[in-house]
Design a protein around this motif. Structure first.
Motif, PDB file in Angstrom:
ATOM      1  N   SER A 137       0.905  -1.187  -0.062  1.00 45.33           N
ATOM      2  CA  SER A 137      -0.033   0.051   0.018  1.00 45.33           C
ATOM      3  C   SER A 137       0.831   1.217   0.083  1.00 45.33           C
ATOM      4  CB  SER A 137      -0.962   0.124   1.227  1.00 45.33           C
ATOM      5  OG  SER A 137      -0.158  -0.256   2.315  1.00 45.33           O
ATOM      6  N   TYR A 138       1.538   1.531  -0.913  1.00 46.60           N
ATOM      7  CA  TYR A 138       2.405   2.549  -1.261  1.00 46.60           C
ATOM      8  C   TYR A 138       1.763   4.054  -1.196  1.00 46.60           C
ATOM      9  CZ  TYR A 138       7.099   4.359  -2.088  1.00 46.60           C
ATOM     10  OH  TYR A 138       8.292   4.836  -1.884  1.00 46.60           O
ATOM     11  N   ALA A 139       0.683   4.020  -2.087  1.00 43.48           N
ATOM     12  CA  ALA A 139      -0.079   5.482  -1.904  1.00 43.48           C
ATOM     13  C   ALA A 139      -1.095   5.518  -0.699  1.00 43.48           C
ATOM     14  CB  ALA A 139      -0.983   5.412  -2.876  1.00 43.48           C
ATOM     15  N   SER A 140      -1.211   6.795  -0.234  1.00 39.62           N
ATOM     16  CA  SER A 140      -1.986   6.668   1.202  1.00 39.62           C
ATOM     17  C   SER A 140      -3.401   6.069   1.146  1.00 39.62           C
ATOM     18  CB  SER A 140      -2.024   8.114   1.703  1.00 39.62           C
ATOM     19  OG  SER A 140      -0.560   8.397   2.120  1.00 39.62           O
ATOM     20  N   ASP A 141      -4.077   6.653  -0.226  1.00 38.44           N
ATOM     21  CA  ASP A 141      -5.364   6.261  -0.422  1.00 38.44           C
ATOM     22  C   ASP A 141      -5.516   4.595  -0.486  1.00 38.44           C
ATOM     23  OD1 ASP A 141      -4.397   7.169  -3.376  1.00 38.44           O
ATOM     24  OD2 ASP A 141      -6.192   5.793  -3.285  1.00 38.44           O
ATOM     25  N   VAL A 142      -4.446   3.951  -0.889  1.00 37.53           N
ATOM     26  CA  VAL A 142      -4.418   2.439  -1.199  1.00 37.53           C
ATOM     27  C   VAL A 142      -4.553   1.964   0.547  1.00 37.53           C
ATOM     28  CG1 VAL A 142      -3.440   0.427  -1.692  1.00 37.53           C
ATOM     29  CG2 VAL A 142      -3.503   2.236  -3.091  1.00 37.53           C
ATOM     30  N   LYS A 143      -3.909   2.628   1.305  1.00 39.52           N
ATOM     31  CA  LYS A 143      -4.253   2.029   2.898  1.00 39.52           C
ATOM     32  C   LYS A 143      -5.846   2.374   3.320  1.00 39.52           C
ATOM     33  CE  LYS A 143       0.630   3.446   3.923  1.00 39.52           C
ATOM     34  NZ  LYS A 143       1.217   4.397   2.841  1.00 39.52           N
ATOM     35  N   TYR A 144      -6.154   3.303   3.007  1.00 37.82           N
ATOM     36  CA  TYR A 144      -7.621   3.655   3.375  1.00 37.82           C
ATOM     37  C   TYR A 144      -8.560   2.823   2.765  1.00 37.82           C
ATOM     38  CZ  TYR A 144      -5.292   8.229   4.349  1.00 37.82           C
ATOM     39  OH  TYR A 144      -4.292   9.210   4.667  1.00 37.82           O
ATOM     40  N   SER A 145      -8.445   2.664   1.419  1.00 34.66           N
ATOM     41  CA  SER A 145      -9.422   1.847   0.797  1.00 34.66           C
ATOM     42  C   SER A 145      -9.193   0.553   0.783  1.00 34.66           C
ATOM     43  CB  SER A 145      -9.589   2.347  -0.709  1.00 34.66           C
ATOM     44  OG  SER A 145      -8.305   1.792  -1.500  1.00 34.66           O
ATOM     45  N   LEU A 146      -8.039  -0.302   0.803  1.00 30.59           N
ATOM     46  CA  LEU A 146      -7.987  -1.741   0.759  1.00 30.59           C
ATOM     47  C   LEU A 146      -7.516  -2.186   1.993  1.00 30.59           C
ATOM     48  CD1 LEU A 146      -5.667  -2.692  -2.580  1.00 30.59           C
ATOM     49  CD2 LEU A 146      -8.249  -2.551  -2.068  1.00 30.59           C
ATOM     50  N   LEU A 147      -6.839  -1.430   3.172  1.00 30.40           N
ATOM     51  CA  LEU A 147      -6.740  -1.862   4.491  1.00 30.40           C
ATOM     52  C   LEU A 147      -7.538  -1.442   5.506  1.00 30.40           C
ATOM     53  CD1 LEU A 147      -2.870  -1.951   3.844  1.00 30.40           C
ATOM     54  CD2 LEU A 147      -4.307  -3.894   3.906  1.00 30.40           C
ATOM     55  N   GLY A 148      -8.439  -0.557   5.219  1.00 30.97           N
ATOM     56  CA  GLY A 148      -9.346  -0.075   6.184  1.00 30.97           C
ATOM     57  C   GLY A 148      -8.483   0.929   7.125  1.00 30.97           C
ATOM     58  N   VAL A 149      -7.344   1.564   6.702  1.00 32.61           N
ATOM     59  CA  VAL A 149      -6.801   2.542   7.660  1.00 32.61           C
ATOM     60  C   VAL A 149      -7.495   3.756   7.720  1.00 32.61           C
ATOM     61  CG1 VAL A 149      -4.573   4.051   7.705  1.00 32.61           C
ATOM     62  CG2 VAL A 149      -4.437   1.441   7.071  1.00 32.61           C
ATOM     63  N   PRO A 150      -7.727   4.344   9.137  1.00 37.55           N
ATOM     64  CA  PRO A 150      -8.692   5.489   9.319  1.00 37.55           C
ATOM     65  C   PRO A 150      -7.909   6.671   8.466  1.00 37.55           C
ATOM     66  CG  PRO A 150      -7.565   4.675  11.378  1.00 37.55           C
ATOM     67  CD  PRO A 150      -7.393   3.643  10.483  1.00 37.55           C
ATOM     68  N   GLU A 151      -8.724   7.434   7.930  1.00 36.31           N
ATOM     69  CA  GLU A 151      -7.879   8.718   7.345  1.00 36.31           C
ATOM     70  C   GLU A 151      -7.227   9.533   8.341  1.00 36.31           C
ATOM     71  OE1 GLU A 151      -9.024  10.560   4.066  1.00 36.31           O
ATOM     72  OE2 GLU A 151     -10.205   8.828   3.292  1.00 36.31           O
ATOM     73  N   GLY A 152      -6.033  10.092   7.799  1.00 38.16           N
ATOM     74  CA  GLY A 152      -4.976  10.679   8.620  1.00 38.16           C
ATOM     75  C   GLY A 152      -3.545  10.182   8.569  1.00 38.16           C
ATOM     76  N   PRO A 153      -2.877  10.584   9.298  1.00 37.10           N
ATOM     77  CA  PRO A 153      -1.299  10.200   9.062  1.00 37.10           C
ATOM     78  C   PRO A 153      -1.025   8.948   8.949  1.00 37.10           C
ATOM     79  CG  PRO A 153      -1.627  11.823  11.348  1.00 37.10           C
ATOM     80  CD  PRO A 153      -3.142  11.171  10.774  1.00 37.10           C
ATOM     81  N   VAL A 154      -0.227   8.704   7.751  1.00 36.88           N
ATOM     82  CA  VAL A 154      -0.038   7.063   7.435  1.00 36.88           C
ATOM     83  C   VAL A 154       1.130   6.673   8.280  1.00 36.88           C
ATOM     84  CG1 VAL A 154      -1.720   7.048   5.620  1.00 36.88           C
ATOM     85  CG2 VAL A 154       0.877   7.538   5.242  1.00 36.88           C
TER      86      VAL A 154
END
Lengths: 418, 418
Positions: A315-332
């Protein structure tokens, strides 16, 4: 007994290949307690090989020559040794027969060139070939000796251990000693710290009276190695010395640093993890940001990884972290993100364990975090998700490599504490 | 002019580090048309370093010494040179001042040890230090010379190119020739094939009359390099020779093999891909099975990858391919699976380009396919999805490495054909 290594091959002088044979021989001579004060490399030229041998024999007691024993016109080590010995080359019928047999067995035609490998300087003993076609040679010169071994690494190492090392020991009057070593591989402390803690064992042994020596080897991104080397009349007693000393050294290291020994000998961090996962019947998936697939690519190098490794998400791009991994929006680059990534990949790839890494490789800061800032997340079925924060030194590739092995080590410790 | 390389450092003899400096120097001397017939390595011992220097001076015209110039007690190269020159060491005030300034600028305290680096054998010229604290030395001995450079690779290479090589050319009476080279990096053909095709240019130049030489270097998983080297009175004419020859060689290679030149000089396949994606304003994601994250980890090594690299999915288990990437149930080592993976990852990570690899790394077959069977899938917005089938040689790690660079090359060719 001082041994000089002479590597033969124009490709070494031209820098087309690095001289890893000399490094290997240097390491294994040192381990066997034999001094090596000089190495030389020389090209495929008769006069210059002869000069290199004479130089080596003038300042050392024994010479190990690597390379130039093959079947081509370039392979002139045999003739150069014969000149230094002041004898002629004699064709050895037994070697001719073995080479012919080998070609016959493989159903290949043998060109006459191959018979050059059966030429032996008069008075030299033969080291039989187990893996290729060129035999090695033991060539006495006065009270000194030249050992010739092939330049192919696996042929060289096999002949060194089987024939050269025992002969060196015999000549040095130490009898047929057996040398065995064991390497304790550690991750998570410094060479100086280890050397200080293990210092009493080092001092106890390295006087030359106990049959054991202790050495420390910094191995960069693979951590620090503690090498125990035992010299004994036979294998059984050498291994007994090692078993006994391993208990001492392990106990000191565990007391001082905790669980930092991750493997023995040639085993890697991922070998250890594979064994732990298999033993516990667990599967693994990984979510990688700054390591960008490095952890996954290390894991799949273990043969049979498909039984326990499910895969991963880079998950290199931040929004991939949000969309595929369910990371809450904010500092990655944060503990929250690392923990969410570990849970997210475990959920998405349906594995028992999820491991994650997020951080800043540099050269620029990210999320107001300096390069080298790393968070490792770990989610194991039935346990609370956790994370570890590290500050790692080095440039971009190094931060990434340190992060990968650090993450694997975090998981190893967590699994072993189960 | 024959140059001998002497590497100083006990760690080299012990095999704790490989002697990459000597290989680099050998390669660059050869490129400059200067012979190097012998290399030596010697430990941190005064008498033995002196002996190595005397041996080298007896059989070569010039000696390049790497290492032993630092500030610790182990760093005794200066003293050994002084003994061979039969002069004393003199402390150089200008060097003292520069070292003190450097410590001042970094706000660090300077221990007296550091001043050892200002000791210079009487009669030696100084190679000023641009990057570290230890200057290099040019030490004339009769009509011969010893050059001393630090063992730190980037300090050594910089001093070699700036000071040692020009001095060698001046001594060899060739005047201040400028040597420049250019490397054409190729992927997708054999060294012998390239050598045959480019043979006429090789024959034309390598007689020593055109100021140019052509060489071929096999570089394993990085392909085959064609190196053009020009020697001219000044930089401008050297570069003009290279520009002109590059046109000839490119034309031959393109006509014979198609678009196999992927980069120049030190640039990598992923550097080229990064530049193409940036130029076209495209983003990329990757789906990896047998490469297990290797492609992603190569891509993120490019500084600034976050502007065009979205991430990837390592779908090692088959059901991860079905569930996350929409691969239809069935054999996962197939063109159908590769194409579905490329489309799936592009869709899932919302990128313009999706690249995928599936295959068998071995040692066992999978889906009735032999080890080395690889399918590469490529999906580009607005174009039909495609795939390429390869059979790659080698063991497990090698199949994986070949697959990674092959996949990147498939994408490079597709993008450049746009």
């Amino acid at each position: 007994m001082r041994v000089e290594i002479v590597a033969v091959g124009t490709e070494l002088l031209l820098g087309q290949i690095a001289d890893t044979n000399s490094a290997w021989l240097g390491e294994h001579l040192a381990e066997a307690g034999i001094d090596s004060h000089f190495h030389q490399a020389v090209g495929d030229n008769h006069a210059r090989i002869v000069l290199a041998f004479r130089t080596a024999l003038a300042r050392s007691d024994a010479v190990i020559v690597c390379g130039g024993l093959g079947p081509t016109q370039d392979d002139i080590t045999r003739a150069a040794i014969a000149e230094v010995m002041n004898v002629e080359l004699v064709r050895d019928d037994a070697i001719v027969e073995r080479i012919a047999e080998m070609f016959g067995a493989r159903g290949r035609e043998m060109s006459d060139n191959n018979l050059l490998q059966a030429d032996v300087p008069r008075g030299a003993a033969i080291i039989e070939q187990m893996r290729g076609t060129a035999p090695g040679l033991i060539c006495p010169i006065g009270n000194k000796v030249i050992y010739a071994v092939p330049g192919v690494p696996y042929e060289m190492t096999e002949m060194f251990e089987r024939a050269v090392l025992p002969d060196l020991h015999a000549r040095s009057g130490e009898g047929a000693a057996v040398i065995r070593s064991r390497v304790l591989r550690t991750w998570g402390t410094s060479e100086s710290g280890l050397a200080e803690a293990v210092g009493p064992r080092f001092d106890h042994h390295n006087q030359g009276t106990t049959g054991l020596t202790v050495a420390f080897l910094a191995s960069g991104i693979e951590g620090i190695k503690v090498r125990l080397t035992a010299k004994a009349p036979n294998e059984e007693s050498a291994l007994a010395l090692l078993d006994d000393e391993e208990v001492h050294v392990r106990s000191i290291i565990n007391k001082t640093f905790g669980d930092i020994i991750f493997a023995l000998d040639e085993h890697t961090m991922e070998d250890t993890i594979a064994a732990m996962l298999i033993e516990r019947g667990l599967t693994l998936s990984v979510a990688e940001s700054l390591t960008g697939g490095l952890i996954a690519s290390r894991l799949v190098n273990v043969v049979g990884a498909s039984t326990w490794f499910r895969g991963g998400i880079v998950s290199y791009a931040s929004d991939v972290k949000y969309s595929l991994l369910g990371v809450p929006e904010g500092p990655v680059v944060s503990a929250v993100a690392a923990e969410a990534m570990a849970e997210g990949v475990r959920d998405s790839l349906k594995s028992d364990v999820g491991l994650s890494v997020t951080g800043v490789a540099g050269p620029e800061p990210q999320d107001e975090q300096a390069p080298g800032t790393v968070f490792i997340g770990l989610s194991i079925a039935g346990r609370a998700t956790s994370s570890v924060h590290l500050r790692l030194p080095g440039d971009r590739p190094r931060v990434r490599q340190y992060s990968a092995i650090s993450a694997l080590d975090v998981m190893r410790r967590a699994l072993s504490a189960e």
